[in-house]
Write an enzyme that holds these catalytic residues in place. Structure first.
Site, PDB file in Angstrom:
ATOM      1  N   CYS A 259       4.721   6.429  10.261  1.00 56.33           N
ATOM      2  CA  CYS A 259       3.735   6.718   9.229  1.00 56.33           C
ATOM      3  C   CYS A 259       3.478   5.431   8.464  1.00 56.33           C
ATOM      4  O   CYS A 259       4.394   4.639   8.260  1.00 56.33           O
ATOM      5  CB  CYS A 259       4.242   7.815   8.288  1.00 56.33           C
ATOM      6  SG  CYS A 259       3.078   8.226   6.950  1.00 56.33           S
TER       7      CYS A 259
ATOM      8  N   ARG B 258       0.549   0.068  -4.455  1.00 53.89           N
ATOM      9  CA  ARG B 258       1.340   1.271  -4.722  1.00 53.89           C
ATOM     10  C   ARG B 258       2.632   0.964  -5.482  1.00 53.89           C
ATOM     11  O   ARG B 258       3.670   1.558  -5.241  1.00 53.89           O
ATOM     12  CB  ARG B 258       1.650   2.022  -3.433  1.00 53.89           C
ATOM     13  CG  ARG B 258       1.966   3.517  -3.642  1.00 53.89           C
ATOM     14  CD  ARG B 258       2.166   4.245  -2.326  1.00 53.89           C
ATOM     15  NE  ARG B 258       2.399   5.664  -2.541  1.00 53.89           N
ATOM     16  CZ  ARG B 258       3.576   6.278  -2.385  1.00 53.89           C
ATOM     17  NH1 ARG B 258       4.639   5.591  -2.005  1.00 53.89           N
ATOM     18  NH2 ARG B 258       3.687   7.577  -2.582  1.00 53.89           N
TER      19      ARG B 258
ATOM     20  N   ASP C  48       9.691  12.307   0.298  1.00 53.33           N
ATOM     21  CA  ASP C  48      10.007  11.349  -0.770  1.00 53.33           C
ATOM     22  C   ASP C  48      10.554  12.052  -2.018  1.00 53.33           C
ATOM     23  O   ASP C  48      10.224  13.201  -2.293  1.00 53.33           O
ATOM     24  CB  ASP C  48       8.722  10.586  -1.117  1.00 53.33           C
ATOM     25  CG  ASP C  48       8.982   9.291  -1.863  1.00 53.33           C
ATOM     26  OD1 ASP C  48      10.144   8.992  -2.189  1.00 53.33           O
ATOM     27  OD2 ASP C  48       7.998   8.563  -2.108  1.00 53.33           O
TER      28      ASP C  48
ATOM     29  N   ASP D   6      -2.988  10.812   5.964  1.00 49.11           N
ATOM     30  CA  ASP D   6      -2.508  11.610   4.832  1.00 49.11           C
ATOM     31  C   ASP D   6      -3.486  12.722   4.481  1.00 49.11           C
ATOM     32  O   ASP D   6      -3.189  13.576   3.648  1.00 49.11           O
ATOM     33  CB  ASP D   6      -2.302  10.712   3.606  1.00 49.11           C
ATOM     34  CG  ASP D   6      -1.040   9.867   3.711  1.00 49.11           C
ATOM     35  OD1 ASP D   6      -0.196  10.161   4.574  1.00 49.11           O
ATOM     36  OD2 ASP D   6      -0.905   8.906   2.933  1.00 49.11           O
TER      37      ASP D   6
ATOM     38  N   LYS E  16      11.158  10.468   9.294  1.00 54.22           N
ATOM     39  CA  LYS E  16       9.786  10.018   9.051  1.00 54.22           C
ATOM     40  C   LYS E  16       9.863   8.650   8.387  1.00 54.22           C
ATOM     41  O   LYS E  16      10.334   8.527   7.263  1.00 54.22           O
ATOM     42  CB  LYS E  16       9.041  11.014   8.157  1.00 54.22           C
ATOM     43  CG  LYS E  16       7.577  10.631   7.919  1.00 54.22           C
ATOM     44  CD  LYS E  16       6.876  11.661   7.051  1.00 54.22           C
ATOM     45  CE  LYS E  16       5.426  11.283   6.803  1.00 54.22           C
ATOM     46  NZ  LYS E  16       4.748  12.256   5.902  1.00 54.22           N
TER      47      LYS E  16
ATOM     48  N   ASP F 194       8.046   5.577   6.829  1.00 55.85           N
ATOM     49  CA  ASP F 194       6.770   5.319   6.172  1.00 55.85           C
ATOM     50  C   ASP F 194       6.614   3.837   5.821  1.00 55.85           C
ATOM     51  O   ASP F 194       7.582   3.073   5.802  1.00 55.85           O
ATOM     52  CB  ASP F 194       6.657   6.175   4.905  1.00 55.85           C
ATOM     53  CG  ASP F 194       5.225   6.597   4.608  1.00 55.85           C
ATOM     54  OD1 ASP F 194       4.295   5.943   5.107  1.00 55.85           O
ATOM     55  OD2 ASP F 194       5.044   7.581   3.872  1.00 55.85           O
ATOM     56  N   MET F 195       5.365   3.446   5.547  1.00 52.17           N
ATOM     57  CA  MET F 195       5.043   2.095   5.061  1.00 52.17           C
ATOM     58  C   MET F 195       3.738   2.208   4.284  1.00 52.17           C
ATOM     59  O   MET F 195       2.664   2.275   4.871  1.00 52.17           O
ATOM     60  CB  MET F 195       4.880   1.123   6.232  1.00 52.17           C
ATOM     61  CG  MET F 195       4.591  -0.298   5.786  1.00 52.17           C
ATOM     62  SD  MET F 195       3.927  -1.298   7.117  1.00 52.17           S
ATOM     63  CE  MET F 195       3.955  -2.927   6.345  1.00 52.17           C
ATOM     64  N   ASN F 196       3.832   2.202   2.958  1.00 53.81           N
ATOM     65  CA  ASN F 196       2.700   2.642   2.144  1.00 53.81           C
ATOM     66  C   ASN F 196       1.885   1.547   1.482  1.00 53.81           C
ATOM     67  O   ASN F 196       1.247   1.793   0.464  1.00 53.81           O
ATOM     68  CB  ASN F 196       3.188   3.620   1.074  1.00 53.81           C
ATOM     69  CG  ASN F 196       3.310   5.029   1.612  1.00 53.81           C
ATOM     70  OD1 ASN F 196       2.379   5.537   2.219  1.00 53.81           O
ATOM     71  ND2 ASN F 196       4.456   5.652   1.418  1.00 53.81           N
TER      72      ASN F 196
END
Length: 774
Positions: free
Chosen positions: A522, A441, A365, A544, A474, A476-478
C-alpha cells in the site's frame, strides 16, 4: 525459443516473433515484433531489413564507408547520442574527459540455458533461455549487455541492460533504460494510466502523429500520477479485436516512458528508470543493472493482451506461499474506527465479522506508541498498552480464538519528527542536513540508502512479526519524496535508485524470514502499484477510494496490465468516506469481488438486513473464489455500463457482473456479453434472485396501495418491513458460443410499470450473472 543465425537473432513465443539483426556499421537493427512469422534461416528475414541507397539530406552518416543511411532513420535495439541518431537515447553517460558520445557496436552474443536473476533487483523467473548481446563502445571501451528472454506460453518478451565500466577511468551514468522499441510507422495510439490520490488509473489516449508523449514518475515511487504500464495500439483496436502492445517495468521507483515520432515517420518507445535526478558513478570494474522490462503483443485486442500479461504475472512475477493460495476475506478496522482503536473495540468488530463469514481481522493504524493521529509516533513500533493491555500477542491470540486469522498495519519506511526514533537518529532521514524540509502527511522518509537503517528496520519488523501469530501484514507508505538528499550518499544522483534497492533488500529479507505471511502493499493506495512490488506483495491496495463507481473505473484500468487477484478491493459503508456517494451494497460487493475481496466498515453498527446480505455475499464469494481469484478475467465495454466476466481455467464456470453508472430514461434493454466461454459447451446461465425494498420506489407505492401512504412516514417504514418487491429471474441453458453473442436480459424499469418481469436497475445498480457447465 531463441534462434540465432549469422548476425540475426529471433525470439519466438506461441503467437509472436521478435527479431533483430546487425547492420554493416555494427548496431543491432530492430526488424520485427508482432504476429508470429516463420524464420528458418537468415535470408528469411531479408524482407524485413530496411533498404537505403543514399542518405537523407541534412543528416549524419555513421562513417564514410556506409553513406547510404543515417542512424536517425533506422529502427534500432538501443541508441545513444553522438553518432547521428538524435531521438530519445537508450543510454547517456559522461566520461572523465567530458565526452558524452556513445558508440556501442556489436562485440559478441551468447544464449544462456537459463535466465539469471538481476543483481539487487526483483525480476521475472522461469525455465527459459536468455540471449545476451554484448556491445562495446568503439572509442572508449565500455561494454553494454542487452538481455532478452522469451516466455512462450504467455507471449511475453523480457528485456534489461547492464553497463560495465571496462575502462581504466571513472564514468558517470546519466541514463540507462530497459527496453527500446522502434516502429516504422506513426499514428499509433499511446495508452497510459495516471491520476492522483483517491483518483488513480485514469485511462489516457494519445495519438502519435508527431513529437513526443511522456509518461513519467517523479515522486520517488512508481506513483499514482503515472503507472509504469503503457499500451500501444492502432486506432481501430478494441477490447476483443486488433493489434496492441503492452510494456511494463519491474521497478518501484521513478520511471520514464516516452513515445516519439521523428521526421521520418518512425516511432520510438522507451521505458526505464527516470533519467531526471539520476546519475550513477561507476569506477573501473563496476557495473549498473537496469530493471527488467516486460513486453507483450496480441492481435486479439486489449483483452488478448491482458490475458498474456495476467498469465505472465501470476506465473512468473508473483511468488511464494501465496502465489496459488486462496486469499482470505478480511475485515479492516480503518474506516470503522480510524485511530481510535482498542482491544475491546477490535474484538467486538472481529466477532461481528466472524458471524458474517470474515476470515481475517486486520488492525490498521493507531495501535502503537502515542499514535492518536498522523502527527506522531511513526518509527516507534511498540504497542500502546492503554489501547492493547496485553499487547499485540494477546490481541492476536483472542482473535485467533474466535476462529479468525490476525493481521496488522505498519508503515516502516516513515518516521514522525515527534517520535523517539527521530529524536535518537535525526540523521536517518531523507533530507538536506540543517535545511528546511518540506513534509508530507506530517512525516519524513527514512533513508534506506543507509545500511544501518535497513538493518534496524529488518530487526524491528522481524521482532514485531514474530511476537504474535500474525498471518497478514499491510505495508504502507503515505507520502512522496521531497528535498531528496541522503546523508549516506556521496553522489546524490544515486539516492532515489539506491532507496529502491534498499527497500528491495529489506523485503527480500522479511519475505524469506516470514514466508507464510501474506504481505499486502500500500502507498496511500495506488502510489506504488507495480511489478516490482508484486514480487514481494501478492496483492496491493489499489486506492484509498472505496467508492464502488470510482473503483469500477480504476479496477477496469488496472486490469489492462495486472491480474485482478493482485488488486485489493473492499466493501465500505455509505455514504462513502471519500465521495459521500450512496451505492447499493450489492454493487459495492460486485465490484470488490472482482479483486481480492475485503470489508472496511463498522459491522457493529450495521443493520440486521445488511449483515444478512453481507453474509450471503461472503458465502457466494467463497463458493466462486477460485474462479474470481485464479480464473481468466475479461472486460466488456465501459461507457455507462461496466461488464466483467471471470472464467475458470477449465471453462466450466463463469461469474459475471453488469454495473450501471447513471440511469438513461426509457432505456429498457440491456445486453450482457459473457466472454471467455467454451463455444461448444452448454451452460446454465442464471442470476441471483432478490427482492427489493418498497421504499426504493418512493411514493409510487400509492399507485397500488389501498390507502395513501406518506413517503418516509412511520406507516411507510412499517409497510417496508413486511412488503418487498420481487426481482426479475434470468434462467437459460444454451451453448457458450450463443451466450457470447449477448444475453438480452429482462427489461429495466422505464417508468411505465413494474412487476417480476422488470429489472430494478437504477443509478449504480448491478447484477451478478452465474454460468455453470451442464
Amino acid at each position: 525459443m531463441i534462434k540465432t543465425f549469422d548476425g540475426l537473432w529471433v525470439l519466438e513465443t506461441d503467437h509472436t516473433t521478435y527479431a533483430f539483426s546487425l547492420i554493416p556499421t555494427g548496431q543491432p537493427e530492430h526488424l520485427h515484433y508482432g504476429e508470429k512469422i516463420r524464420i528458418d534461416e537468415a535470408k528469411d528475414a531479408d524482407f524485413l531489413r530496411e533498404k537505403h541507397a543514399f542518405q537523407p539530406g541534412n543528416s549524419v552518416v555513421y562513417d564514410q564507408e556506409h553513406t547510404e543511411y543515417t542512424l536517425e532513420d533506422m529502427r534500432l535495439e538501443m541508441s545513444g547520442l553522438g553518432k547521428g541518431d538524435i531521438r530519445e537515447p537508450f543510454i547517456e553517460l559522461q566520461r572523465k574527459d567530458g565526452s558524452r558520445t556513445c558508440d556501442f557496436v556489436f562485440l559478441k552474443s551468447e544464449i544462456l540455458p537459463c535466465k539469471a536473476p538481476l543483481y539487487g533487483l526483483p525480476s521475472s523467473y522461469g525455465e527459459v533461455e536468455e540471449l545476451v548481446i554484448t556491445l562495446k563502445d568503439a572509442n572508449y571501451g565500455e561494454t553494454l549487455e542487452l538481455h532478452y528472454s522469451a516466455f512462450e506460453k504467455e507471449d511475453v518478451i523480457t528485456r534489461y541492460a547492464i553497463l560495465k565500466n571496462t575502462t581504466d577511468n571513472q564514468l558517470t551514468l546519466e541514463r540507462l533504460l530497459s527496453a527500446q522499441l522502434d516502429f516504422d510507422q506513426k499514428d499509433m495510439i499511446f495508452h497510459c494510466f495516471g491520476g492522483s490520490w483517491a483518483n488513480e488509473m485514469k485511462h489516457f489516449r494519445h495519438k502519435l502523429s508527431g513529437g513526443k508523449v511522456v509518461n513519467e514518475s517523479r515522486t520517488g515511487t512508481s506513483s499514482n500520477r503515472a503507472n509504469p504500464f503503457i499500451m500501444l495500439s492502432q486506432e481501430f483496436t478494441e477490447e476483443d479485436y486488433g493489434p496492441c502492445y503492452g510494456m511494463n517495468l519491474i521497478y518501484s521507483g521513478n520511471h520514464y516512458e516516452a513515445a516519439e515520432v521523428n521526421g521520418y515517420g518512425k516511432t520510438r518507445v522507451i521505458t526505464g528508470i527516470q533519467p531526471l535526478q539520476f546519475s550513477y558513478t561507476l569506477n573501473p570494474g563496476e557495473s549498473f543493472t537496469a530493471p527488467e522490462a516486460v513486453l507483450s503483443y496480441s492481435t486479439a485486442g486489449f483483452n488478448g493482451l491482458s490475458q498474456n500479461l495476467h498469465h505472465f504475472i501470476k506465473e512468473h512475477i508473483v511468488r511464494g506461499a501465496w502465489k496459488n493460495k486462496a486469499r482470505p476475506v478480511l475485515l479492516n478496522s480503518w474506516e470503522a474506527m480510524y485511530f481510535d482503536i482498542s482491544e475491546s473495540k477490535l474484538l467486538k468488530l472481529a466477532k461481528a465479522g466472524k458471524q458474517v463469514g470474515i476470515e481475517l481481522m486486520v488492525m490498521d493504524d493507531g495501535w502503537f506508541s502515542n499514535r492518536n493521529d498522523e502527527t506522531s509516533s511513526l518509527g516507534d513500533w511498540q504497542e500502546n498498552k492503554k489501547k492493547l493491555p496485553g499487547g499485540v500477542a494477546q490481541l492476536a491470540e483472542r482473535i485467533n480464538a474466535l476462529g479468525l486469522d490476525f493481521g496488522i498495519w505498519v508503515e516502516p519506511e516513515m518516521v514522525n519528527v515527534n517520535s523517539d526514533l527521530y529524536r535518537a537518529h535525526p540523521d536517518w532521514t531523507i533530507g538536506i542536513p540543517d535545511k528546511h524540509h518540506s513534509e508530507g502527511r506530517n512525516q519524513r522518509i527514512l533513508d534506506l540508502c543507509n545500511p544501518e537503517v535497513r538493518e534496524y528496520l529488518i530487526s524491528t519488523m522481524s521482532h514485531l512479526f514474530s511476537c504474535a501469530n500474525i498471518s497478514y501484514v499491510k505495508w504502507d507508505m503515505n507520502r512522496i519524496f521531497s528535498d531528496c538528499y541522503s546523508p549516506s550518499e556521496k553522489n546524490q544522483g544515486q539516492t532515489l535508485h539506491d532507496y529502491v534497492l534498499g527497500f528491495y533488500e529489506i523485503m527480500e529479507a522479511l519475505t524469506k524470514a516470514f514466508p507464510d505471511i501474506l504481505f499486502e502493499g500500500c502507498a496511500s493506495g495506488g502510489n506504488r502499484f507495480d511489478l516490482g512490488m508484486l514480487c514481494y506483495f501478492p496483492q496491493i491496495w489499489a486506492s484509498d477510494n472505496t467508492d464502488a463507481i470510482c473503483r469500477a473505473r480504476m479496477q477496469t484500468s488496472y486490469s489492462y496490465g495486472y491480474p485482478v487477484n493482485t488488486v485489493s478491493a473492499h466493501v465500505s459503508s455509505c455514504p462513502n468516506h471519500q465521495t459521500l456517494r450512496m451505492t447499493p451494497l450489492s454493487s459495492r460487493f460486485g465490484v470488490a469481488a472482482f479483486g481480492v475481496l475485503g470489508y472496511e466498515c463498522n459491522l457493529c453498527d450495521a443493520k440486521k438486513e445488511d449483515l444478512e446480505e453481507i453474509k450471503q455475499q461472503i458465502d457466494l464469494y467463497k463458493k466462486w473464489r477460485d474462479v474470481l481469484q485464479f480464473g481468466d478475467f475479461y472486460r466488456g465495454k465501459s461507457d455507462n455500463i461496466h461488464t466483467f466476466t471471470a472464467v475458470s481455467r477449465d471453462k466450466t464456470r463463469a461469474f459475471g457482473l453488469m454495473l450501471q453508472e447513471l440511469v438513461e430514461p426509457n432505456t429498457q434493454s440491456h445486453i450482457f456479453y459473457p466472454k471467455g466461454l467454451e463455444e461448444n459447451r452448454r451452460y446454465h446461465f442464471y442470476n441471483l434472485e432478490k427482492r427489493y425494498n418498497i421504499k426504493g420506489f418512493g411514493d409510487l407505492v400509492n399507485t397500488v396501495a389501498p390507502v395513501h401512504i406518506k413517503q418516509d412516514s412511520p406507516v411507510h417504514n412499517m409497510v417496508a418491513k413486511f412488503v418487498t418487491m420481487p426481482g426479475e429471474k434470468e434462467d437459460y441453458e444454451t451453448y457458450g458460443a450463443n451466450l457470447m453473442q449477448g444475453v438480452r436480459v429482462k427489461q429495466a424499469f422505464g417508468g411505465t410499470g413494474y412487476n417480476e418481469e422488470v429489472r430494478y436497475f437504477q443509478d449504480f445498480c448491478s447484477r451478478i450473472y452465474l454460468m455453470e457447465s451442464i
